[in-house]
Design a protein around this motif. Sequence first.
Motif, PDB file in Angstrom:
ATOM      1  N   ASN A  34       0.822  -1.214   0.000  1.00 49.79           N
ATOM      2  CA  ASN A  34       0.000   0.000   0.000  1.00 49.79           C
ATOM      3  C   ASN A  34       0.852   1.259   0.000  1.00 49.79           C
ATOM      4  N   MET A  35       1.920   1.272   0.817  1.00 48.67           N
ATOM      5  CA  MET A  35       2.769   2.455   0.883  1.00 48.67           C
ATOM      6  C   MET A  35       3.520   2.658  -0.423  1.00 48.67           C
ATOM      7  N   SER A  36       4.050   1.576  -0.982  1.00 50.74           N
ATOM      8  CA  SER A  36       4.768   1.669  -2.249  1.00 50.74           C
ATOM      9  C   SER A  36       3.833   2.126  -3.368  1.00 50.74           C
ATOM     10  N   SER A  37       2.618   1.577  -3.401  1.00 52.69           N
ATOM     11  CA  SER A  37       1.628   1.972  -4.421  1.00 52.69           C
ATOM     12  C   SER A  37       1.245   3.435  -4.270  1.00 52.69           C
ATOM     13  N   TYR A  38       1.094   3.875  -3.027  1.00 52.76           N
ATOM     14  CA  TYR A  38       0.746   5.271  -2.730  1.00 52.76           C
ATOM     15  C   TYR A  38       1.822   6.228  -3.252  1.00 52.76           C
ATOM     16  N   LEU A  39       3.069   5.890  -2.996  1.00 56.78           N
ATOM     17  CA  LEU A  39       4.169   6.740  -3.453  1.00 56.78           C
ATOM     18  C   LEU A  39       4.259   6.754  -4.979  1.00 56.78           C
ATOM     19  N   LEU A  40       4.042   5.597  -5.596  1.00 57.52           N
ATOM     20  CA  LEU A  40       4.050   5.525  -7.058  1.00 57.52           C
ATOM     21  C   LEU A  40       2.962   6.411  -7.659  1.00 57.52           C
ATOM     22  N   GLU A  41       1.798   6.376  -7.035  1.00 53.80           N
ATOM     23  CA  GLU A  41       0.668   7.167  -7.531  1.00 53.80           C
ATOM     24  C   GLU A  41       0.974   8.663  -7.439  1.00 53.80           C
ATOM     25  N   ILE A  42       1.576   9.094  -6.335  1.00 51.53           N
ATOM     26  CA  ILE A  42       1.930  10.514  -6.180  1.00 51.53           C
ATOM     27  C   ILE A  42       2.945  10.925  -7.244  1.00 51.53           C
ATOM     28  N   LEU A  43       3.959  10.072  -7.457  1.00 55.79           N
ATOM     29  CA  LEU A  43       4.997  10.375  -8.442  1.00 55.79           C
ATOM     30  C   LEU A  43       4.417  10.435  -9.851  1.00 55.79           C
ATOM     31  N   GLU A  44       3.513   9.509 -10.162  1.00 55.66           N
ATOM     32  CA  GLU A  44       2.888   9.500 -11.486  1.00 55.66           C
ATOM     33  C   GLU A  44       2.029  10.745 -11.698  1.00 55.66           C
ATOM     34  N   ARG A  45       1.286  11.140 -10.666  1.00 56.16           N
ATOM     35  CA  ARG A  45       0.460  12.347 -10.773  1.00 56.16           C
ATOM     36  C   ARG A  45       1.326  13.579 -11.009  1.00 56.16           C
ATOM     37  N   ARG A  46       2.438  13.656 -10.259  1.00 60.52           N
ATOM     38  CA  ARG A  46       3.312  14.817 -10.417  1.00 60.52           C
ATOM     39  C   ARG A  46       3.907  14.860 -11.820  1.00 60.52           C
ATOM     40  N   SER A  47       4.288  13.687 -12.332  1.00 56.65           N
ATOM     41  CA  SER A  47       4.850  13.622 -13.685  1.00 56.65           C
ATOM     42  C   SER A  47       3.836  14.051 -14.721  1.00 56.65           C
ATOM     43  N   GLU A  48       2.571  13.646 -14.530  1.00 55.97           N
ATOM     44  CA  GLU A  48       1.507  14.034 -15.454  1.00 55.97           C
ATOM     45  C   GLU A  48       1.294  15.556 -15.439  1.00 55.97           C
ATOM     46  N   ILE A  49       1.304  16.137 -14.239  1.00 52.21           N
ATOM     47  CA  ILE A  49       1.117  17.588 -14.110  1.00 52.21           C
ATOM     48  C   ILE A  49       2.268  18.332 -14.775  1.00 52.21           C
ATOM     49  N   GLU A  50       3.487  17.854 -14.562  1.00 53.90           N
ATOM     50  CA  GLU A  50       4.670  18.489 -15.168  1.00 53.90           C
ATOM     51  C   GLU A  50       4.606  18.405 -16.695  1.00 53.90           C
ATOM     52  N   ALA A  51       4.145  17.257 -17.202  1.00 53.99           N
ATOM     53  CA  ALA A  51       4.033  17.082 -18.652  1.00 53.99           C
ATOM     54  C   ALA A  51       2.986  18.026 -19.226  1.00 53.99           C
ATOM     55  N   GLU A  52       1.864  18.197 -18.493  1.00 51.30           N
ATOM     56  CA  GLU A  52       0.808  19.117 -18.949  1.00 51.30           C
ATOM     57  C   GLU A  52       1.291  20.550 -18.960  1.00 51.30           C
ATOM     58  N   ASN A  53       2.093  20.926 -17.963  1.00 52.13           N
ATOM     59  CA  ASN A  53       2.598  22.289 -17.879  1.00 52.13           C
ATOM     60  C   ASN A  53       3.594  22.593 -18.997  1.00 52.13           C
ATOM     61  N   GLU A  54       4.316  21.549 -19.421  1.00 47.47           N
ATOM     62  CA  GLU A  54       5.313  21.748 -20.475  1.00 47.47           C
ATOM     63  C   GLU A  54       4.675  21.826 -21.865  1.00 47.47           C
ATOM     64  N   SER A  55       3.483  21.249 -21.978  1.00 48.09           N
ATOM     65  CA  SER A  55       2.830  21.208 -23.311  1.00 48.09           C
ATOM     66  C   SER A  55       2.084  22.508 -23.619  1.00 48.09           C
TER      67      SER A  55
END
Length: 214
Positions: free
Chosen positions: A193-214
Amino acid sequence: MKDIFSYNPDINKNAYMNWRTNRYDHIHNMHVIAEGFMNSAITLAKNCLKDNHDKKADMLIFPILFNLNHGIEVYLKAMCWNLNQLLNRTDTFESSHNLKNLLEKTKKLTVEFDNRTEALQWSIQLEKYIDDLYTKIETVKENGRKFSDITFARYSLTRDLEPQFYITELNNVVIDLENFVQFFNGVFKDLHNMSSYLLEILERRSEIEAENES
């Protein structure tokens, strides 16, 4: 005989090594492997509980413990790498098999990322196990330095070619498989659960960064 790396017409009789993994997401891939090792340990222990009339558990306990400890190690390394990225660091994880050190490092990074009291809830049961394990595998050398041999489930001898703790013990060294399954089901759930939670946060941040760059 067919090649081992080959298809069965019945897809339910195949194991797909790259079905759950991702070519571009290495932390996710470590998470997948960690899950596999820990899950296999618990599954093997459950199978022994169903039928142990031939005392197969006395042999299977070694791969059970190896898979368990390796699963814990890979979970902790994946979480360290994930947390370092969330903390905007280039570090990955320590190239060590020392579960005690890896746990302390992961806890420290967790607190840096999230200083709430409940942020370390995932580590409570795991720390109990690791402390108990190290009372068995940790020794003090003549020079006063502590030495631990996590390979105890892989080899009957230490790196110094000395017998492992369960070889020299006069009394039986026993693991209650019912307790094992119950305890590590909880540890597995906490780590996953903790590992999945951290992965989800990292993926969300990456998605936001990608949207900001586009």
